[in-house]
Design an enzyme around this catalytic site. Structure first.
Site, PDB file in Angstrom:
ATOM      1  CD  GLU A  11      -2.913  -1.360   2.404  1.00  0.00           C
ATOM      2  OE1 GLU A  11      -2.833  -0.618   3.664  1.00  0.00           O
ATOM      3  OE2 GLU A  11      -4.645  -1.336   1.755  1.00  0.00           O
ATOM      4  CG  ASP A  44      -7.928  -5.374   5.198  1.00  0.00           C
ATOM      5  OD1 ASP A  44      -6.731  -5.435   5.849  1.00  0.00           O
ATOM      6  OD2 ASP A  44      -8.219  -4.125   4.751  1.00  0.00           O
ATOM      7  CD  GLU A  61      -9.583  -1.417   7.810  1.00  0.00           C
ATOM      8  OE1 GLU A  61      -8.521  -1.643   8.319  1.00  0.00           O
ATOM      9  OE2 GLU A  61      -9.672  -0.647   6.900  1.00  0.00           O
TER      10      GLU A  61
HETATM   11  C1  GCU Z   1      -6.006  -2.374   6.201  1.00  0.00           C
HETATM   12  C2  GCU Z   1      -6.836  -1.002   6.472  1.00  0.00           C
HETATM   13  C3  GCU Z   1      -5.513  -0.069   6.463  1.00  0.00           C
HETATM   14  C4  GCU Z   1      -3.624  -0.266   6.830  1.00  0.00           C
HETATM   15  C5  GCU Z   1      -3.622  -2.112   6.265  1.00  0.00           C
HETATM   16  C6  GCU Z   1      -2.737  -3.094   6.576  1.00  0.00           C
HETATM   17  O1  GCU Z   1      -6.261  -2.112   4.330  1.00  0.00           O
HETATM   18  O2  GCU Z   1      -7.668  -0.599   6.071  1.00  0.00           O
HETATM   19  O3  GCU Z   1      -5.961   1.440   7.115  1.00  0.00           O
HETATM   20  O4  GCU Z   1      -2.843   0.272   7.154  1.00  0.00           O
HETATM   21  O5  GCU Z   1      -4.877  -2.698   6.355  1.00  0.00           O
HETATM   22  O6  GCU Z   1      -2.736  -3.935   7.552  1.00  0.00           O
HETATM   23  O7  GCU Z   1      -1.728  -2.286   6.967  1.00  0.00           O
END
Ligand code: GCU
Length: 688
Positions: free
Chosen positions: A295, A374, A402
């Protein structure tokens, strides 16, 4: 009490007089041996708890008080620290207890004593919290022969706190650590937090987000290390080791290097220097948690290196000081083309990390989310568990809700986590459960355990929804012992938080234990996941992620829905499991109903094992789920006179919102699938 701040350490005078005097009789005197910071914390807690619960603190006697010790007495200390503890030595093998195991022993008849003992101070602290729990839950203390050892070596909490005070995926206020780019000076709340964590046996934590932004990158520099050290000192008193999430590109962002290539000597040297400096401030620093190449976070891929290159370089920097690297496996392509039907996000972690099995240093642990996607309400277990055999692993769970109602909905997650721990990977034949893999036992690994994303903030009740404290407590208890049942954990938590009233126990137990299923029922069906609003992830939006780059699709059309992850005709993900799990997920007939749409694309008229068609299942679960969500509020209302009004009202407000929001979910999902499929509800209920 009223705000919920005390959580499950909400000591109150035991109202039942016979019970209170029975306890008081056994606890009238206390002999506490030793005064290390850990033992001081234990002593403070014991005096506080007994003082409040029994109406008077025990008289503290000296070890050599002689004749007076013929009276009932609590003896607390490590084995060998006093002759008073000698009777225990022949009853238990103290050398097997390690740093954290403990014994609680007392037989009413012989010497009138109760012993809380261990081989090390930390074990004594845990024994004290356990003993307090016995009193809070109304247990008999007449005959005690308890011996406890944690199932997992590492029992960690991860904060996703940013230094500006915000919390990524936080639903309970702002950070208790940071404010406007700095540490919060008053650390009273941090101390209470440490007590709560230690009471459940948590022994490690990170205080900053895995997404390490520029201010947080500086936590490992002289600018903030004095503050980090102060925070670490508070947690140390409670047996909790502090770790930090670090920015993989630190050598460039902090050190002015032109590269973060893990194989470049200047990079390794920079990290070695950084580690050395950290240990000057914090001699028992735990190590680094790293989200790399995930990400948009930097990582070794930029330099054509793999995750083992990255993790091992950091591990070598920390090894001389006893630190470890926790490297996250949440690695996937988050810029996928939704038209691409071959790439499968569920496959990604396994595809990246399996080829590296056996190449990680001994002080590296791979942190693996429970499922391959996730933290959805329902996912299969990540096939990396059971796949990796020569690599230390940590199971990652998410306490913060979440995708499970964001602490506005009641969703007691312990039943979900139990299913994860109990899942049989068949890696070494039957009985190769995730609990055995993650702890390190199955493959004889030296390190292992569990980590989870915190659900707390500076909200008066810590967790937003007071009943969400049960998830936090439950996580800690399961981390210590995954064999505990969801029911036992819920019972403990209810008694410790709301007292011993039997109506409160009955109603709350029913609410907690049914809530996960209820939430699953009115949200995304049959394991397909998502169907939430983009970004904040709250509330229904069936196509919210359907045409996006995130790799999260349901593929609903006018005939059917679900993701074909079979080997025969789909992405092949089902083949990442061992036999017979792989065959079970591969087969439309064998695949468990609750995961059917995760693994298979089927027509709406496909008949589930339950006997219902997929479409009828969707309608039924959504009507029933919303109805049962409304009943949760009614059940809670029956406790109006039994719970203090502030906590009662706080929970009621949320349950009322949940009931309404569950209707929104119901109607969005039912309407969407009615319009797609054109198939009416057999029972003719209102669909829009
Ligand atoms: C999920 C979450 C993110 C977080 C990511 C992670 O995608 O929405 O906010 O950073 O997990 O675990 O790194």
């Amino acid at each position: 009490t009223e705000s919920g701040y005390a959580c499950w350490l909400d000591y109150r005078l035991i109202p039942n007089e016979p019970l209170r005097s029975a306890y008081r009789k056994r606890c009238s005197q206390l002999v506490m041996i030793g005064d290390s910071p850990l033992l001081q914390a234990a002593r403070r807690e014991l005096n506080l708890a007994l003082g409040v619960m029994l109406g008077e603190a025990p008289v503290e006697a000296e070890e050599d008080a002689g004749a007076e010790l013929s009276l009932p007495v609590l003896v607390v200390g490590t084995i060998g620290s006093s002759q008073l503890l000698n009777p225990l030595a022949s009853l238990y093998h103290f050398d097997e207890l390690g740093e954290e195991g403990y014994v609680i022993h007392g037989s009413g008849s012989d010497d009138n004593r109760i012993y809380l003992s261990a081989d090390a101070d930390k074990g004594v602290l845990y024994a004290v919290f356990h003993f307090i729990r016995l009193l809070q839950t109304g247990a008999s203390i007449e005959q005690l022969a308890i011996r406890e050892l944690p199932s997992n070596g590492l029992r960690m909490i991860n904060h996703w706190d940013n230094m500006d005070g915000s919390i990524e995926r936080g639903y309970a206020g702002r950070s208790i650590f940071f404010h406007e780019g700095r540490f919060i000076e008053d650390q009273e709340r941090v101390r209470d937090y440490a007590r709560l964590l230690a009471s459940g046996g948590i022994n490690a934590l990170t205080i900053n987000n895995v997404n390490v932004h520029s201010q947080e990158s500086k936590l490992i520099t002289d600018e903030f290390l004095p503050d980090v050290a102060k925070t670490a000192a508070i947690f140390r008193e409670y047996g909790i080791r502090l770790y930090l999430s670090v920015n993989y590109a630190s050598p460039m962002e902090l050190g002015g290097l032109s590269t973060a290539d893990p194989l470049a000597p200047e990079v390794a040297e920079w990290w070695h220097g950084a580690a050395k400096n950290i240990y000057r401030y914090i001699p028992d620093f735990g190590g680094f948690v790293v989200k790399a190449d995930s990400e948009f976070r930097p990582g070794p891929f930029t330099y054509g290196r793999n995750h083992a290159d990255g993790a091992n370089m950091l591990a070598d920097a920390l090894a001389p000081f006893g630190g470890e690297v926790i490297w996250r496996c949440f690695v996937y392509n988050c810029l996928q083309n939704w038209r691409d039907r071959i790439t499968d996000r569920a496959r990604a972690a396994y595809d990246h990390f399996m080829p590296l099995d056996g190449t990680f240093r001994d002080n590296v642990m791979l942190q693996i989310k429970n499922g391959p996607m996730d933290f959805q309400v329902r996912e299969p277990v990540s096939p990396l568990f059971g796949g990796l055999k020569e690599t230390n692993q940590l199971l990652e769970l998410q306490i913060t809700q979440e995708y499970t109602g964001q602490q506005k909905h009641l969703c007691f997650l312990v039943p979900q986590w139990k299913e994860v721990f109990d899942f049989d990977t068949h890696a070494q034949g039957e009985g190769s459960t995730v609990a055995e893999v993650a702890s390190g036992r199955l493959f004889g690994r030296a390190r292992g355990g569990v980590a989870a994303v915190a659900n707390i903030g500076d909200d008066a009740s810590w967790s937003g929804h007071i009943l969400a404290q049960a998830n936090w407590y439950g996580y800690a208890r399961l981390a210590w012992n995954p064999k505990l049942s969801a029911e036992q954990i819920a019972r403990e938590w209810i008694a410790m938080t709301f007292g011993l009233d039997s109506a409160v126990e009955r109603v709350l137990l029913g609410m907690l234990l049914s809530s996960y299923r209820i939430y699953e029922d009115y949200t995304a069906p049959l394991g397909v996941g998502w169907m939430v609003n983009p970004n904040h992830h709250y509330g229904p939006n069936v196509d919210g992620y359907e045409y996006s780059k995130w790799g999260t699709y349901h593929y609903a059309d006018c005939h059917g829905m679900g993701v074909d992850r079979t080997v025969r005709s789909g992405t092949g993900y089902a083949g990442q499991y061992h036999s017979p799990v792989a065959e079970r997920y591969e087969s439309t007939a064998l695949c468990p109903d609750e995961l059917l749409l995760f693994f298979q694309h089927v027509p709406y008229t496909h008949r589930l094992k339950s006997g219902k068609t997929v479409i009828q299942h969707i309608y039924d679960t959504h009507f029933e789920g919303a109805e049962r969500a409304a009943q949760l509020a009614e059940q809670w209302k029956s406790l109006a006179s039994l719970v203090d009004s502030a906590r009662f009202g706080q929970v009621l407000d949320r349950l009322a919102h949940q009931a309404e929001h569950a209707e929104e979910w119901r109607d969005c999902i039912n309407t969407y699938f009615y319009r797609k499929s054109g198939i009416a509800d057999e029972r003719g209920r209102l669909i829009y």
